[in-house]
Design an enzyme around this catalytic site. Sequence first.
Site: not given
Ligand code: CU
Length: 525
Positions: A77, A106, A142, A169-170, A253, A255, A257, A268, A302-303, A328, A331, A450
């Site tokens: 998932h 293009d 994941w 690809s990315s 991390h 990722e 963002y 926006s 922080h993870h 943030t 924004k 979890r």
């Molecule tokens: Cu993080």
Amino acid sequence: MEAVHGHDHSHDHHHPTGLTRWLMTTNHKDIGTLYLWFSFAMFITGGLLALGIRAELFKPGMQLWQPEFFNQLTTMHGLIMVFGAIMPAFVGFANWQIPLMIGASDMAFARMNNFSFWLLPPAAALLVTSFFVPGGATGAGWTLYAPLSVQQGMGMDLAIFAVHIMGASSIMGSINIITTILNMRAPGMTLMKMPLFVWTWLITAYLLIAVMPVLAGAVTMLLTDRHFDTHFFNAAGGGDPVLYQHVFWFFGHPEVYIMILPAFGIVSQVIPAFARKPLFGYASMVYATASIAILSFIVWAHHMFVVGMPAAGQLFFMYATMLIAVPTGVKVFNWVATMWKGSMTFETPMLFSVGFLFVFSMGGFTGLVCAITPIDIQIQDTYYVVAHFHYVLVAGSLFALFSGTYFWLPKWTGHMYDEKLGKLHFWCSMIFFNLTFFVMHFLGLAGMPRRVPDYATQFADFNMIASIGAFGFGLSQLIFLWCVIKCIKGGEKAPAKPWEGADSLEWTLPSPAPYHSFETPPIVK
Ligand code: CU
């Protein structure tokens, strides 16, 4: 309008049809459409896996699955939603919108663009078919943490290969986006005149190029540990499993963002259009986006507050993480100030953007809670974290994607969508989303772990509510599918500029945007 006339379809000899059109296409709109449908298919796939999880957790006890298979459901998932649904959806938006918004004919590398997309279906096939190999799909989460991921069966190898392909690809997609934005803007379109969606994608593309190779490094070390007797993550061989976590989260991390900055970009564009006011604080939005991107590189641990790091490390990563709340906040303030005293209407795109503001801010606040080291140590690996990141990724990324889809559907299809269906989709999604994920905060604070298929009976009530919410949320997405198909098939003809307050460049084109982009770049004043 003189300078932006479209191509006349009746005299168009280069417009391929049928399957070839989609396989061989180098047109940014076709490729954008492919990305969007692919991501929707993955969204449904990942969503069905989520419903498999929620069905098992509907009540305590083991109902449906073996524990190993339950772990495979949570892992796949996550992988499918992150790499198959959210990221490709934003790349689809980039393909459709960036050339139109900057007045480019293009994408810069049209054939590489085709290749970037067509790498994704095989990668998705590897992920999905890994359920059927001996041992099944990987159940390591994941994040694919070592040492478990070193020990698992061949499903893990398929996941590693899939991650490599999606990363390639990315990276190609990002090179294309950066080159297009920096080299192909219409005369007069200076960097600080670019629509904010373009800015957020420019910054996101840099993030992608910086961190996808780091993820590739992590899973390559995993691969060699698994098959070639290296010991990067094996303590007995002089390695360290914590090294995996450092490398993974140095990617992971930023990722986060990557999955939210383009969402900021969409919001926006949408809010000024329905507030009928220009975006408040444009320049500060650009700098805030860049600040968030830079800060995202110095918060990864922080993870990892529970791996045993020195207090100085805990303090650094706690304060650095909290610092991100500043840009943030800038924004969120700007979006609210844009709406302030505007003459607002609430069509579906605006509902999803305002909904985004409410529920994404909630995810931001719980993110601050998670950043506080002593609290994080308490809630590590509980449902509080699950609640937090689903507020960010579903109410954040996904709601913004819905907002942008309704906003640009008239441009993409030439038809107006059914406003009643759109609003129904919004309210069902909003209610069922909160039903599913709000209660998870309580479950987490009460200590429910979890990634576990069974739980103590005191968690039963909230789990039942969450499961009902999840099935309601899943069904609500059929409204979205119905609304989009209806819009593609027909409906009221869309004017070139369906939204009164929308003023970015793409709205100067007729709807739908002609198959070939600008014959000559429009002049921007
Ligand atoms: Cu993080």
